[in-house]
Design an enzyme around this catalytic site. Structure first.
Site, PDB file in Angstrom:
ATOM      1  N   ASP A  25     -25.787  48.850  61.384  1.00 13.86           N
ATOM      2  CA  ASP A  25     -26.645  49.864  62.000  1.00 13.86           C
ATOM      3  C   ASP A  25     -26.071  51.279  61.851  1.00 13.86           C
ATOM      4  O   ASP A  25     -25.888  51.991  62.846  1.00 13.86           O
ATOM      5  CB  ASP A  25     -26.864  49.552  63.489  1.00 13.86           C
ATOM      6  CG  ASP A  25     -27.260  48.111  63.732  1.00 13.86           C
ATOM      7  OD1 ASP A  25     -28.173  47.629  63.043  1.00 13.86           O
ATOM      8  OD2 ASP A  25     -26.653  47.462  64.609  1.00 13.86           O
ATOM      9  N   GLU A 194     -38.123  48.641  64.952  1.00  9.47           N
ATOM     10  CA  GLU A 194     -36.922  48.909  65.741  1.00  9.47           C
ATOM     11  C   GLU A 194     -36.110  50.009  65.048  1.00  9.47           C
ATOM     12  O   GLU A 194     -36.551  50.616  64.083  1.00  9.47           O
ATOM     13  CB  GLU A 194     -36.076  47.636  65.871  1.00  9.47           C
ATOM     14  CG  GLU A 194     -35.677  47.030  64.532  1.00  9.47           C
ATOM     15  CD  GLU A 194     -34.964  45.699  64.658  1.00  9.47           C
ATOM     16  OE1 GLU A 194     -34.607  45.312  65.778  1.00  9.47           O
ATOM     17  OE2 GLU A 194     -34.755  45.046  63.618  1.00  9.47           O
TER      18      GLU A 194
END
Length: 516
Positions: A25, A194
């Protein structure tokens, strides 16, 4: 000694991934000629790694922003898939800012004047379950501040939705109840939206966000003239005809030379989430075009940037002065006495007394680092400075399944070489090879990792036979969100008296020479 992985090809080009390890991420920001990157750290300590690069290709690890995840009681034991999820890194008003969502507690923020700290104490901006992937925006045109986040269905029952708030300029509180900016249930074919990153560009509010699942999805871009929407969307990066599955969330950065680039991750099973660098431009309609017309590139010219030596985050370690390097983290918040200070080189770990020595997945005192490449070899010397029966120390490949090799004292207190493993469903380790004597309570162990994270263990006990293979090939496995890890540990049976120490020397990771 060859580096396990080198992205810089030395001829003005680079190959992906630029970070061939589990930097999950990623988010990136530029300050002057310098680029900084942070990534998820989940339940490990220290957390929120901080990487630096001048050219977006060659990176070094310069520190961590979070000493230990909290609440402390929650992370006194390993919580491999919890904790710090998908941070965002920004620079505003002369300070660095990191926002992240803990799916069990809410959205936190820390800030610092210097990237190397000191960083502020974590501040809870929004409490709640399932609040993840938080990203702030300070609108330099209006002075307004905003926050966008996604949702984890496992905690909140909500998914596929991005929520936005107005935020106080000091980043400490939200000024409204929040509104849904994008409900992807209303977009045909979109699911699991997301990882939003929010920007201002060309008069629009932009949200870069992936959808479709970590391993199977695509990267989307959304734009609106107003923060509250409505937003129009477009797929801007997808696997297409390439082998880069997913291409999942990341961050956009504009270099000092005015070039646009996008860093994103690719899920690689036991190797975790590796980081790719994609060129980016804007088309005639003002939409971003990432990679090669929307597909990931495997090689490309390097960004125009100041020269930087080829390199990657360190993985080898001599433990100078008894200290371990920045690449190491504990599997839970550390406690005093786990390491033993001394003046020479080499790491000395206490044989921590525990009832969980049979299952490394439950041990908080495992010192871990990421697998540094797809194919590599790791070696370390181990000594067991304890005569207590059951005391042991080793080198592990740790995931939902694990395997380790090292030393253990038998019932008579003499050391022997052991090699153990546990399958994902197993609650107790078992022998991968018959134990054998280890003269001098010393051994040098090796793991050769090949494609598919297939691990071949071997050891040299100093008996003149050199390295001898041990057990069957072990296929490393990840946890749900975290790749497999290399780990060092020392334990002893439960009891009241001192348990001794174990030593680790000359930790070496090497790769195969590049042929292409």
């Amino acid at each position: 000694m060859t580096m396990p992985w080198r992205a810089d090809l030395g001829d003005g080009t680079y190959r992906n991934p630029v970070l061939n390890a589990d930097w999950s991420d990623p988010d990136v920001v530029r300050v002057g000629d310098d680029h900084y990157l942070t990534a998820s750290s989940f339940g490990r300590a220290p957390g929120l790694p901080l990487l630096h690069s001048r050219d977006l290709v060659n990176w070094t690890l310069v520190g961590h922003a979070l000493d230990r995840p909290g609440p402390d009681a929650d992370f006194a034991v390993p919580r491999h898939d919890c904790g710090v999820w998908a941070p965002s890194l920004r620079h505003h008003a002369g300070r660095f800012w990191i926002f992240w969502g803990d799916p069990d507690h809410g959205i936190h923020q820390i800030n610092a004047e210097d990237i190397r700290g000191p960083w502020s104490t974590p501040h809870l901006v929004k409490a709640g379950k399932g609040l993840i992937d938080a990203c702030p925006l300070w609108d330099e045109e209006t002075g307004e501040a905003y926050l966008v986040h996604a949702w984890a269905k496992s905690r909140s029952g909500i998914k596929n939705r991005l929520t936005g708030h107005r935020m106080s300029p000091d980043g400490r509180e939200l000024l409204d109840e929040g509104t849904t900016l994008v409900d992807a249930d209303t977009i045909p074919g979109w699911f699991t939206l997301e990882g939003p990153k929010v920007y201002r560009h060309d008069g629009y509010f932009w949200i870069f966000a992936p959808a479709g699942g970590v391993e199977t999805g695509w990267q989307g871009a959304f734009r609106s003239r107003a923060f509250a929407g409505p937003y129009e969307e477009r797929v801007v990066l997808a696997q297409g005809s390439t082998e880069v599955n997913g291409p999942h969330q990341g961050g956009w950065v504009r270099t000092a030379a005015g070039e646009d680039w996008f860093l994103h991750f690719q899920a690689r099973g036991a190797y975790g989430r590796v980081v790719h660098l994609q060129p980016m431009r804007w088309d005639e309609e003002g939409w971003p075009v990432i990679g090669d017309e929307g597909e990931p590139v495997l090689t490309h010219r390097r960004p125009e940037a100041p020269e930087q030596p080829a390199g990657a985050p360190a993985s080898s370690d001599d433990f100078p002065g008894g200290r371990y390097g920045r690449q190491w983290q504990w599997t839970a918040n550390p406690r005093p006495g786990w390491t033993v200070g001394h003046g020479g080189d080499g790491l000395r770990l206490s044989c921590v007394r525990t009832a969980y020595a049979h299952d490394l997945r439950a041990l908080p005192n495992v010192l871990v680092q990421r697998l540094p490449a797809e194919e590599f070899t790791v070696e370390v010397g181990i000594t067991l400075d304890s005569r207590e029966p059951g005391a042991k120390a080793g080198l592990a490949v740790l995931g939902d399944a694990f395997s380790w090799i090292g030393l253990e004292n038998g019932t008579d207190g003499t050391a022997r070489l052991v090699h153990r493993y546990a399958e994902s469903v197993a609650e107790h380790e078992r022998d991968a090879e018959h134990p054998r004597p280890a003269p001098g309570a010393a051994v040098r162990v090796r793991i050769d990792v090949t494609r598919g994270a297939r691990c071949r263990f071997s050891a040299d006990t100093g008996d003149g036979a050199g390295f001898r293979a041990s057990g069957q090939v072990f296929a490393a496995t990840p946890w749900r969100w975290v790749g497999a890890l290399l780990g060092l540990f020392a334990t002893a049976p439960t009891g009241d008296t001192p348990s001794g120490t174990a030593g680790f020397t000359a930790f070496r990771t090497t790769g195969r020479p590049r042929t292409t």
